[in-house]
Design a protein around this motif. Sequence first.
Motif, PDB file in Angstrom:
ATOM      1  N   ASP A 187      -4.594   0.814  -9.762  1.00 33.45           N
ATOM      2  CA  ASP A 187      -3.596  -0.224  -9.976  1.00 33.45           C
ATOM      3  C   ASP A 187      -4.269  -1.425 -10.645  1.00 33.45           C
ATOM      4  N   VAL A 188      -3.437  -2.308 -11.215  1.00 37.15           N
ATOM      5  CA  VAL A 188      -3.966  -3.506 -11.875  1.00 37.15           C
ATOM      6  C   VAL A 188      -3.862  -4.739 -10.981  1.00 37.15           C
ATOM      7  N   ASN A 189      -3.251  -4.591  -9.805  1.00 32.83           N
ATOM      8  CA  ASN A 189      -3.116  -5.707  -8.870  1.00 32.83           C
ATOM      9  C   ASN A 189      -4.434  -5.897  -8.123  1.00 32.83           C
ATOM     10  N   ASP A 190      -5.170  -6.932  -8.505  1.00 30.76           N
ATOM     11  CA  ASP A 190      -6.509  -7.149  -7.952  1.00 30.76           C
ATOM     12  C   ASP A 190      -6.508  -7.252  -6.433  1.00 30.76           C
ATOM     13  N   SER A 191      -5.579  -8.005  -5.873  1.00 23.63           N
ATOM     14  CA  SER A 191      -5.584  -8.225  -4.428  1.00 23.63           C
ATOM     15  C   SER A 191      -5.302  -6.937  -3.666  1.00 23.63           C
ATOM     16  N   VAL A 192      -4.338  -6.149  -4.152  1.00 23.76           N
ATOM     17  CA  VAL A 192      -4.015  -4.879  -3.497  1.00 23.76           C
ATOM     18  C   VAL A 192      -5.195  -3.920  -3.594  1.00 23.76           C
ATOM     19  N   VAL A 193      -5.796  -3.825  -4.781  1.00 23.39           N
ATOM     20  CA  VAL A 193      -6.944  -2.936  -4.976  1.00 23.39           C
ATOM     21  C   VAL A 193      -8.095  -3.336  -4.062  1.00 23.39           C
ATOM     22  N   ASN A 194      -8.385  -4.621  -3.989  1.00 22.91           N
ATOM     23  CA  ASN A 194      -9.501  -5.089  -3.157  1.00 22.91           C
ATOM     24  C   ASN A 194      -9.252  -4.845  -1.671  1.00 22.91           C
ATOM     25  N   LEU A 195      -8.015  -5.042  -1.247  1.00 22.52           N
ATOM     26  CA  LEU A 195      -7.676  -4.780   0.152  1.00 22.52           C
ATOM     27  C   LEU A 195      -7.820  -3.301   0.493  1.00 22.52           C
ATOM     28  N   LEU A 196      -7.355  -2.439  -0.399  1.00 21.14           N
ATOM     29  CA  LEU A 196      -7.465  -0.995  -0.171  1.00 21.14           C
ATOM     30  C   LEU A 196      -8.930  -0.563  -0.129  1.00 21.14           C
ATOM     31  N   LYS A 197      -9.732  -1.146  -1.005  1.00 16.86           N
ATOM     32  CA  LYS A 197     -11.164  -0.834  -1.003  1.00 16.86           C
ATOM     33  C   LYS A 197     -11.821  -1.262   0.296  1.00 16.86           C
ATOM     34  N   THR A 198     -11.445  -2.437   0.770  1.00 17.00           N
ATOM     35  CA  THR A 198     -12.068  -3.004   1.964  1.00 17.00           C
ATOM     36  C   THR A 198     -11.605  -2.305   3.244  1.00 17.00           C
ATOM     37  N   GLN A 199     -10.265  -2.176   3.365  1.00 16.78           N
ATOM     38  CA  GLN A 199      -9.693  -1.628   4.602  1.00 16.78           C
ATOM     39  C   GLN A 199      -9.757  -0.101   4.661  1.00 16.78           C
ATOM     40  N   GLN A 200      -9.597   0.532   3.486  1.00 16.47           N
ATOM     41  CA  GLN A 200      -9.508   1.999   3.388  1.00 16.47           C
ATOM     42  C   GLN A 200      -8.391   2.557   4.273  1.00 16.47           C
ATOM     43  N   SER A 201      -7.378   1.734   4.467  1.00 17.15           N
ATOM     44  CA  SER A 201      -6.210   2.145   5.249  1.00 17.15           C
ATOM     45  C   SER A 201      -5.102   1.115   5.039  1.00 17.15           C
ATOM     46  N   TYR A 202      -3.894   1.465   5.436  1.00 22.16           N
ATOM     47  CA  TYR A 202      -2.767   0.525   5.417  1.00 22.16           C
ATOM     48  C   TYR A 202      -1.683   1.063   6.342  1.00 22.16           C
ATOM     49  N   ASN A 203      -0.713   0.217   6.652  1.00 28.28           N
ATOM     50  CA  ASN A 203       0.364   0.598   7.566  1.00 28.28           C
ATOM     51  C   ASN A 203       1.681   0.807   6.837  1.00 28.28           C
ATOM     52  N   VAL A 204       2.450   1.781   7.312  1.00 33.14           N
ATOM     53  CA  VAL A 204       3.785   2.061   6.786  1.00 33.14           C
ATOM     54  C   VAL A 204       4.778   1.966   7.934  1.00 33.14           C
ATOM     55  N   LYS A 205       5.774   1.113   7.772  1.00 35.14           N
ATOM     56  CA  LYS A 205       6.841   0.983   8.772  1.00 35.14           C
ATOM     57  C   LYS A 205       7.983   1.897   8.375  1.00 35.14           C
ATOM     58  N   ILE A 206       8.341   2.840   9.246  1.00 34.17           N
ATOM     59  CA  ILE A 206       9.402   3.813   8.976  1.00 34.17           C
ATOM     60  C   ILE A 206      10.613   3.453   9.821  1.00 34.17           C
ATOM     61  N   VAL A 207      11.772   3.271   9.151  1.00 34.48           N
ATOM     62  CA  VAL A 207      12.953   2.795   9.864  1.00 34.48           C
ATOM     63  C   VAL A 207      14.149   3.717   9.626  1.00 34.48           C
ATOM     64  N   GLY A 208      14.951   3.870  10.664  1.00 37.51           N
ATOM     65  CA  GLY A 208      16.162   4.688  10.577  1.00 37.51           C
ATOM     66  C   GLY A 208      16.859   4.698  11.916  1.00 37.51           C
ATOM     67  N   ASP A 209      17.916   5.515  12.018  1.00 37.57           N
ATOM     68  CA  ASP A 209      18.688   5.578  13.253  1.00 37.57           C
ATOM     69  C   ASP A 209      17.844   6.037  14.439  1.00 37.57           C
ATOM     70  N   SER A 210      16.936   6.974  14.174  1.00 38.16           N
ATOM     71  CA  SER A 210      16.199   7.576  15.282  1.00 38.16           C
ATOM     72  C   SER A 210      14.742   7.126  15.336  1.00 38.16           C
ATOM     73  N   ILE A 211      14.355   6.204  14.453  1.00 40.44           N
ATOM     74  CA  ILE A 211      12.944   5.831  14.401  1.00 40.44           C
ATOM     75  C   ILE A 211      12.777   4.396  13.917  1.00 40.44           C
ATOM     76  N   ASN A 212      11.841   3.711  14.493  1.00 36.28           N
ATOM     77  CA  ASN A 212      11.434   2.382  14.036  1.00 36.28           C
ATOM     78  C   ASN A 212       9.997   2.202  14.495  1.00 36.28           C
ATOM     79  N   THR A 213       9.089   2.679  13.668  1.00 37.85           N
ATOM     80  CA  THR A 213       7.695   2.740  14.093  1.00 37.85           C
ATOM     81  C   THR A 213       6.768   2.435  12.927  1.00 37.85           C
ATOM     82  N   ILE A 214       5.535   2.126  13.248  1.00 37.28           N
ATOM     83  CA  ILE A 214       4.513   1.879  12.229  1.00 37.28           C
ATOM     84  C   ILE A 214       3.456   2.972  12.310  1.00 37.28           C
ATOM     85  N   GLU A 215       3.162   3.599  11.179  1.00 37.76           N
ATOM     86  CA  GLU A 215       2.143   4.641  11.104  1.00 37.76           C
ATOM     87  C   GLU A 215       1.009   4.176  10.201  1.00 37.76           C
ATOM     88  N   LYS A 216      -0.206   4.477  10.596  1.00 35.84           N
ATOM     89  CA  LYS A 216      -1.383   4.078   9.836  1.00 35.84           C
ATOM     90  C   LYS A 216      -1.781   5.181   8.865  1.00 35.84           C
TER      91      LYS A 216
END
Length: 382
Positions: A31-60
Amino acid sequence: MKALHFGAGNIGRGFIGKLLADSDVQVIFADVNDSVVNLLKTQQSYNVKIVGDSINTIEKVENVSAVNSKDEQELIDLFSQVDLVTTAVGPTVMKIISSSIAKGITARFNAGIETPLNIIACENMVRGTTFLKQEVFNHLTHEVQAKAEQLVGFVDSAVDRIVPPVQADESDPLLVTVEEFSEWIVDQTQFKGTIPAIKGMELTDNLMAFVERKLFTLNTGHAVTSYYGKAKGYQFVKESIEDNEVKAFVKAVMQESGAVLIKRYGFAPQAHAAYIEKILKRFANPYLVDDVDRVGRQPLRKLSYNDRLIKPLRGTIEYGLPNKNLINAIAYALTYRNQDDPQAVELAQSLADNGVLATVKKYTELQDENVIEQIVTAYQAI
């Protein structure tokens, strides 16, 4: 297995990148977004929040890294290390990255690597990977083209997951919110070598049936909800579809486009009716706040010959099916105004300068004079 994914935005991280990582694929985002690229390099992970009728959770999501697309040599070098390349960048950016992909393929061959490489464009367009292949081949010599035909699979796909933009979380800037539903269908006939086992990636030998099912249902319905909702003064998709009049109109449009799919591909009517209900329910997801201007943007593209409004209308003409609601939907698309959207500005200017008839003919490329007149009449009635 290692994959290079172009596009570290919400769809890249929240959809394709997550599916790959969940199947133990090491994902390197470009990607060309410096901040996103640097964060991904540093953390090597990120969180995804999944939402719906039967779910509202965060997965790593783990086992990820990133490269800045502006560092082309580092990007090119990765092509000798990966087994899969995916994209979620949009048609315009695909043209831009095609040169780097071509250089990467060439470098891979020059390094003597002859194991297959598969490339999948996960874009909101029909046969997006075929489009990308054409752009990439424009940058390849005839010799490399011939070798790529043997060793590089350009695999078309259909993708479906609503990933609306949300206010950034300062405490977790890489967090992305996605709906529970997701669908990634790929053309199994286009792979080279062994097809990778990725949970959530469905294989088919009749991709166009699913490409058009999504285009004629989700994309058509989403656009119509936006245009009709905006015309009624709503700001968000959710509040638009909660209006019974809007919901009934959107459903009627999808039933007309669905009749084309049933005729063309033999979808079971009851199963398709259930699919329409599922789409309507997704639009009403209380956890997804999606602006009608985001969904309705680029109206000229959405009114083009092979896109979500005109292509199903053409199908109704081809099979002699009812299309009154589709015609009205196109008329509402013509009413879309947004000073921050160049296509909306161009549309408004064309209507003012050239009139409705000439504008419809120019941007839709429709040939049926009777249908064109009906669209004009419907627009004038609005």
